[in-house]
Design a protein around this motif. Structure first.
Motif, PDB file in Angstrom:
ATOM      1  N   GLN A  22      -5.355   6.832  -1.514  1.00  0.00           N
ATOM      2  CA  GLN A  22      -5.012   5.622  -0.699  1.00  0.00           C
ATOM      3  C   GLN A  22      -5.127   4.326  -1.695  1.00  0.00           C
ATOM      4  O   GLN A  22      -5.828   4.167  -2.423  1.00  0.00           O
ATOM      5  CB  GLN A  22      -5.878   5.270   0.539  1.00  0.00           C
ATOM      6  CG  GLN A  22      -5.660   3.997   1.328  1.00  0.00           C
ATOM      7  CD  GLN A  22      -4.203   4.244   2.055  1.00  0.00           C
ATOM      8  OE1 GLN A  22      -4.047   5.225   2.534  1.00  0.00           O
ATOM      9  NE2 GLN A  22      -3.620   3.168   1.919  1.00  0.00           N
ATOM     10  N   MET A  23      -3.879   3.962  -1.636  1.00  0.00           N
ATOM     11  CA  MET A  23      -3.528   2.808  -2.717  1.00  0.00           C
ATOM     12  C   MET A  23      -3.453   1.407  -2.115  1.00  0.00           C
ATOM     13  O   MET A  23      -2.292   1.344  -1.293  1.00  0.00           O
ATOM     14  CB  MET A  23      -2.761   2.996  -3.704  1.00  0.00           C
ATOM     15  CG  MET A  23      -2.849   4.542  -4.573  1.00  0.00           C
ATOM     16  SD  MET A  23      -1.732   4.767  -5.862  1.00  0.00           S
ATOM     17  CE  MET A  23      -0.223   4.721  -4.917  1.00  0.00           C
ATOM     18  N   ASN A  24      -4.326   0.710  -2.225  1.00  0.00           N
ATOM     19  CA  ASN A  24      -3.938  -0.845  -1.644  1.00  0.00           C
ATOM     20  C   ASN A  24      -3.905  -1.947  -2.605  1.00  0.00           C
ATOM     21  O   ASN A  24      -4.456  -1.787  -3.587  1.00  0.00           O
ATOM     22  CB  ASN A  24      -5.167  -0.949  -0.631  1.00  0.00           C
ATOM     23  CG  ASN A  24      -5.467  -0.145   0.634  1.00  0.00           C
ATOM     24  OD1 ASN A  24      -4.533   0.331   0.970  1.00  0.00           O
ATOM     25  ND2 ASN A  24      -6.365  -0.045   0.985  1.00  0.00           N
ATOM     26  N   SER A  25      -3.513  -3.216  -2.272  1.00  0.00           N
ATOM     27  CA  SER A  25      -3.325  -4.243  -2.972  1.00  0.00           C
ATOM     28  C   SER A  25      -2.748  -3.806  -4.351  1.00  0.00           C
ATOM     29  O   SER A  25      -3.240  -4.252  -5.387  1.00  0.00           O
ATOM     30  CB  SER A  25      -4.913  -4.746  -3.213  1.00  0.00           C
ATOM     31  OG  SER A  25      -5.437  -5.093  -2.053  1.00  0.00           O
ATOM     32  N   LEU A  26      -1.638  -3.058  -4.383  1.00  0.00           N
ATOM     33  CA  LEU A  26      -1.088  -2.576  -5.540  1.00  0.00           C
ATOM     34  C   LEU A  26      -0.684  -3.535  -6.537  1.00  0.00           C
ATOM     35  O   LEU A  26      -0.067  -4.838  -6.104  1.00  0.00           O
ATOM     36  CB  LEU A  26       0.126  -1.578  -5.363  1.00  0.00           C
ATOM     37  CG  LEU A  26      -0.236  -0.291  -4.759  1.00  0.00           C
ATOM     38  CD1 LEU A  26       0.819   0.375  -3.807  1.00  0.00           C
ATOM     39  CD2 LEU A  26      -0.668   0.483  -5.892  1.00  0.00           C
ATOM     40  N   ARG A  48       0.234   5.546   0.249  1.00  0.00           N
ATOM     41  CA  ARG A  48      -0.761   6.735   0.306  1.00  0.00           C
ATOM     42  C   ARG A  48      -0.142   8.180  -0.274  1.00  0.00           C
ATOM     43  O   ARG A  48       0.751   8.608   0.243  1.00  0.00           O
ATOM     44  CB  ARG A  48      -1.397   7.129   1.709  1.00  0.00           C
ATOM     45  CG  ARG A  48      -2.370   8.148   1.796  1.00  0.00           C
ATOM     46  CD  ARG A  48      -2.592   8.720   3.291  1.00  0.00           C
ATOM     47  NE  ARG A  48      -3.743   9.316   3.592  1.00  0.00           N
ATOM     48  CZ  ARG A  48      -3.913  10.370   4.620  1.00  0.00           C
ATOM     49  NH1 ARG A  48      -2.838  10.492   5.457  1.00  0.00           N
ATOM     50  NH2 ARG A  48      -5.068  10.707   4.965  1.00  0.00           N
ATOM     51  N   ARG A  55      -9.813  -0.965  -4.851  1.00  0.00           N
ATOM     52  CA  ARG A  55      -8.356  -0.916  -4.302  1.00  0.00           C
ATOM     53  C   ARG A  55      -7.871   0.340  -3.883  1.00  0.00           C
ATOM     54  O   ARG A  55      -7.284   0.627  -2.882  1.00  0.00           O
ATOM     55  CB  ARG A  55      -7.521  -1.579  -5.101  1.00  0.00           C
ATOM     56  CG  ARG A  55      -7.760  -3.053  -5.678  1.00  0.00           C
ATOM     57  CD  ARG A  55      -6.686  -3.426  -6.534  1.00  0.00           C
ATOM     58  NE  ARG A  55      -6.511  -2.802  -7.898  1.00  0.00           N
ATOM     59  CZ  ARG A  55      -5.339  -2.332  -8.145  1.00  0.00           C
ATOM     60  NH1 ARG A  55      -4.183  -2.228  -7.478  1.00  0.00           N
ATOM     61  NH2 ARG A  55      -5.266  -1.579  -9.553  1.00  0.00           N
ATOM     62  N   PHE A  56      -8.369   1.492  -4.558  1.00  0.00           N
ATOM     63  CA  PHE A  56      -7.941   2.866  -4.151  1.00  0.00           C
ATOM     64  C   PHE A  56      -9.054   3.612  -3.766  1.00  0.00           C
ATOM     65  O   PHE A  56     -10.145   3.326  -4.121  1.00  0.00           O
ATOM     66  CB  PHE A  56      -7.493   3.450  -5.763  1.00  0.00           C
ATOM     67  CG  PHE A  56      -6.137   2.868  -6.173  1.00  0.00           C
ATOM     68  CD1 PHE A  56      -5.680   1.765  -5.877  1.00  0.00           C
ATOM     69  CD2 PHE A  56      -5.514   3.633  -7.298  1.00  0.00           C
ATOM     70  CE1 PHE A  56      -4.496   1.354  -6.408  1.00  0.00           C
ATOM     71  CE2 PHE A  56      -4.495   3.224  -7.897  1.00  0.00           C
ATOM     72  CZ  PHE A  56      -3.766   2.012  -7.339  1.00  0.00           C
ATOM     73  N   SER A  65       0.618  -1.241  -0.051  1.00  0.00           N
ATOM     74  CA  SER A  65      -0.020  -0.036  -0.013  1.00  0.00           C
ATOM     75  C   SER A  65       0.786   1.083   0.008  1.00  0.00           C
ATOM     76  O   SER A  65       1.907   1.155   0.476  1.00  0.00           O
ATOM     77  CB  SER A  65      -0.919   0.067   1.241  1.00  0.00           C
ATOM     78  OG  SER A  65      -1.696  -1.099   1.235  1.00  0.00           O
TER      79      SER A  65
END
Length: 114
Positions: free
Chosen positions: A80-84, A19, A65-66, A17
């Motif tokens: 916020q960026m998850n599971s990139l 941010r 995801r974002f 992740s």
């Protein structure tokens, strides 16, 4: 003209992740704000945007995801960026639309390794 400064980019492994923050030099209360990215060898594309009322819109590739958000008191927009994924790699730009004009930040590099 509003100055936009992005921060928070970096290198992360797939599944991680980050941010991103976009700080504006003045009030963004009435601005339409967005995050865009340019992947290597590709054109800049919309990632997510948010209206002054807080309504959001996402590219299909990042939905779920974002998350884009804004703090008008701090003149800042976040991503916020998850599971990139490796395909999220690129330069991420903040954009502001207001009063018939559009301003860009200088961009921040995001690199996702597999």
């Amino acid at each position: 003209q509003v100055q936009l400064v992005e921060s928070g980019g970096g290198m992360v492994q797939a599944g991680g992740s980050l941010r991103l923050s976009c700080a504006a030099s003045g009030s963004i209360l009435t601005f339409f704000m967005g995050w865009y990215r340019r992947a290597p060898g590709k054109q800049r594309e919309l990632v997510a945007d948010i209206t002054s009322a807080g309504s959001t819109n996402y590219a299909d590739s990042v939905k779920g995801r974002f998350t884009i958000s804004r703090d008008n008191a701090k003149n800042t927009v976040y991503l916020q960026m998850n599971s990139l994924k490796p395909e999220d790699t690129g330069v991420y730009y903040c954009g502001a639309r207001y009063g018939g004009r559009f301003d860009w930040g200088q961009g921040t590099q995001v690199t996702v390794s597999s």
